[in-house]
Design a protein around this motif. Structure first.
Motif, PDB file in Angstrom:
ATOM      1  N   ALA B 227      16.564   1.587  20.080  1.00  0.00           N
ATOM      2  CA  ALA B 227      17.988   1.472  19.751  1.00  0.00           C
ATOM      3  C   ALA B 227      18.738   2.755  20.113  1.00  0.00           C
ATOM      4  N   ILE B 228      18.129   3.908  19.836  1.00  0.00           N
ATOM      5  CA  ILE B 228      18.795   5.183  20.135  1.00  0.00           C
ATOM      6  C   ILE B 228      18.937   5.361  21.644  1.00  0.00           C
ATOM      7  N   ILE B 229      17.855   5.053  22.378  1.00  0.00           N
ATOM      8  CA  ILE B 229      17.902   5.234  23.827  1.00  0.00           C
ATOM      9  C   ILE B 229      18.947   4.299  24.433  1.00  0.00           C
ATOM     10  N   GLY B 230      18.984   3.075  23.966  1.00  0.00           N
ATOM     11  CA  GLY B 230      19.933   2.112  24.525  1.00  0.00           C
ATOM     12  C   GLY B 230      21.355   2.370  24.059  1.00  0.00           C
ATOM     13  N   GLY B 231      21.505   2.934  22.877  1.00  0.00           N
ATOM     14  CA  GLY B 231      22.846   3.115  22.306  1.00  0.00           C
ATOM     15  C   GLY B 231      22.953   2.316  21.028  1.00  0.00           C
ATOM     16  N   VAL B 232      22.995   3.021  19.901  1.00  0.00           N
ATOM     17  CA  VAL B 232      22.949   2.355  18.598  1.00  0.00           C
ATOM     18  C   VAL B 232      24.128   1.391  18.424  1.00  0.00           C
ATOM     19  N   ALA B 240      17.989  -2.935  26.710  1.00  0.00           N
ATOM     20  CA  ALA B 240      17.682  -1.934  27.734  1.00  0.00           C
ATOM     21  C   ALA B 240      16.715  -0.893  27.184  1.00  0.00           C
ATOM     22  N   GLY B 241      17.001  -0.380  25.997  1.00  0.00           N
ATOM     23  CA  GLY B 241      16.147   0.638  25.394  1.00  0.00           C
ATOM     24  C   GLY B 241      14.748   0.108  25.143  1.00  0.00           C
ATOM     25  N   GLY B 242      14.654  -1.117  24.625  1.00  0.00           N
ATOM     26  CA  GLY B 242      13.354  -1.728  24.344  1.00  0.00           C
ATOM     27  C   GLY B 242      12.524  -1.864  25.607  1.00  0.00           C
ATOM     28  N   LEU B 243      13.145  -2.422  26.652  1.00  0.00           N
ATOM     29  CA  LEU B 243      12.405  -2.621  27.904  1.00  0.00           C
ATOM     30  C   LEU B 243      11.999  -1.280  28.517  1.00  0.00           C
TER      31      LEU B 243
END
Lengths: 240, 288
Positions: B227-232, B240-243
């Motif tokens: 979530a943080i990487i993709g944008g909370v 995107a963050g998960g993948l």
């Protein structure tokens, strides 16, 4: 029967009494101003009427119904509209979306909503031009129009406004007050106006209450208050 | 590099994306990162194991039990988190409240299932062949479910009045109330639907992933990282963050060995926090 009646209302904020036995009344079709210095309890009164604050004692009646214990969001359906201090529009929603949120309680009657929406755009043509724009990009005046229109979308019977002139240019303040006058005169909307600019408010309203330390200090007809010596000294004074 | 590794990465990434997405569902109206969210994943896996693996119920019956129990868990979780927040009036009460909820659920799972991993048989025992990479149909099922859930939630937020209300509640609770929006209901629904979503993910993924009673916090951290990487707060960001961390984990694991997998995702998190603190799809925080 859209009488609004506050009786002996007391609200305590961390030990201090924000309201201390406040009693006011607004009759259907009236334009009433609520004046007073900072911290007199004006905003607190409106927040109590909207159900955002729970009173420790006293009662609030609206349209003959006791709403003291009613949840805030249910009061909107009874016809209480509240334009909060500082406008509080949703900056990340478009103008359209802000207005739709205003009609949340009417969401099941699509026709009525689109009709009200057209009415609002008729009243505030600037908003139509900005429909698809993010509300955060509006100017102060436009944002205030949006806040008023958003509240009107629920078709309230009484509209409460909390310092709508705050942060607006003088020209814009006059324009906004013209809109309020029009709403009152043409649609018979009941209005309860909290305002720092006391002289302007007294010119618009038919009656006024002047609060001090959570109580009514002076009450009367606006035309009497505007020439009242006590009022002139304390509230109209040097600012105009 | 072997395509198999990338396909596996996409699958494990879709699990992380689902966890991040369910955290987003809760975060949207509340601005709370629910550290107990991963417990819903364990619940789904446990129900699948118990009903299908042990009792041999048909899938639809197990699914019905799953949704009912997940709704109940979501309701309880909302009370466990929101009551302390509302009663204390402290902006940060959610941190300890969600952690406490996580630990309580974890100990509850440990009571009956102390030494169990919730693996059970796959619904479809076939393998698909994608350009030479073999992958279990069950994994494709998880991936598909993730895509549908993400698109559905994204559209809900953007196009429906309920979605706009969710965003409004997050922005200003009091203003939402004076517009007639039942803010407490919006928050309850978010907790319940978020828990149902993640429990479904655990239920579907349990046959093809290792879930133990105490795995909740591990999955929470993976979802949190995603979530943080993709944008909370952004459904697109959750996917995107998960993948991304799924693929990263899979690639690093196969080339450097298992222990480097989680290390690499945490390093990616640290890097993102320095380079792009709002993540890839996150909005800059606008001051009020």
């Amino acid at each position: 029967m859209s009488n609004l009646e506050l009786k002996n209302l007391t609200i305590t904020y961390g030990g201090a009494k924000a309201l201390n036995g406040l009693s006011i009344e607004v009759k259907e079709g009236e334009f009433v101003a609520l004046l007073g210095a900072n911290g007199a309890g004006k905003t607190t009164s409106l927040r109590a009427i909207s159900g955002l604050l729970k009173p420790t004692t006293g009662s609030i009646r609206f349209g003959g119904e006791d709403i003291t214990k009613l949840s805030g969001y249910k009061r909107v359906a009874l016809g209480i509209g509240h334009v909060p201090e500082g406008r509080q529009i949703f900056p990340d929603h478009t103008v359209d979306e802000n207005l739709q949120l205003g009609s949340f309680i009417k969401r099941k009657s699509y026709k009525e909503v689109s009709q009200t929406l057209e009415e609002m755009f008729g009243l505030f043509p600037k908003l139509r031009e900005r429909r698809k724009q993010m509300a955060g990009t509006l100017s102060g005046g436009e944002a205030q129009m949006l806040a008023i229109a958003r509240s009107l979308m629920s078709r309230p019977r009484i509209l409460m406004l909390d310092e709508p002139s705050l942060g607006l240019a003088p020209q814009m303040v006059l324009e906004m007050f013209r809109y309020l006058k029009k709403l009152h005169a043409e649609q018979g909307l009941t209005i309860l106006l909290v305002e720092q600019q006391a002289r302007l408010a007294l010119q618009l309203a038919s009656r006024a209450y002047i609060l001090e330390r959570g109580q009514v200090k002076i009450a009367g007809l606006a035309e009497d208050l505007i020439i009242d010596k006590r009022v002139a000294e304390a509230y109209l004074g040097t600012s105009h | 590099m072997d395509l198999q590794i990338w396909v596996e990465g996409l699958y494990i990434g879709s699990v992380y994306a689902l966890i991040a997405l369910s955290m987003t569902v809760v975060y949207q109206p509340t601005r709370i990162m629910n550290f107990a969210q991963g417990e819903g994943f364990v619940l789904g896996a446990a129900i699948g194991y118990q009903t299908i693996g042990v009792w041999h119920w048909p899938v639809w019956q197990a699914g019905a039990a799953l949704i009912l129990l997940a709704m109940a868990m979501g309701y309880v979780m909302e009370r466990m988190v929101m009551l302390p927040v509302q009663l204390s009036g402290n902006r940060f009460a959610w941190i300890i409240a969600t952690l406490a909820a996580a630990l309580i659920f974890q100990s509850l799972f440990n009571l009956p299932y102390a030494n169990v991993t919730f693996g059970y048989f796959e619904f479809f025992k076939t393998r698909a062949n994608i350009f030479g990479a073999h992958i279990a149909m069950q994994k494709i099922l998880v991936f598909t479910f993730m895509v549908f859930a993400a698109v559905f939630y994204d559209q809900l937020l953007k196009r429906t009045l309920w979605g706009r209300s969710i965003r409004a509640v997050a922005h200003n609770n009091d203003t939402s109330i004076i517009l007639g929006i039942p803010t407490k209901l919006v928050i309850k629904v978010a907790f319940i639907s978020g828990t149902v979503l993640i429990a479904c993910a655990g239920f579907l993924a349990a046959p093809v992933i290792i879930v133990a009673p105490a795995s909740g916090l591990f999955f929470t951290i993976q979802g949190f990282t995603a979530a943080i990487i993709g944008g909370v707060g952004s459904p697109k960001g959750a996917v995107a963050g998960g993948l991304m961390i799924g693929i990263l984990d899979s690639v690093v694991r196969s080339s450097l060995g298992g222990t480097w997998g989680v290390f690499s995702t945490v390093m990616a998190l640290a890097l993102i926090l320095v380079v792009r603190p709002n993540g890839f799809f996150g909005k800059r925080v606008v001051g009020r």
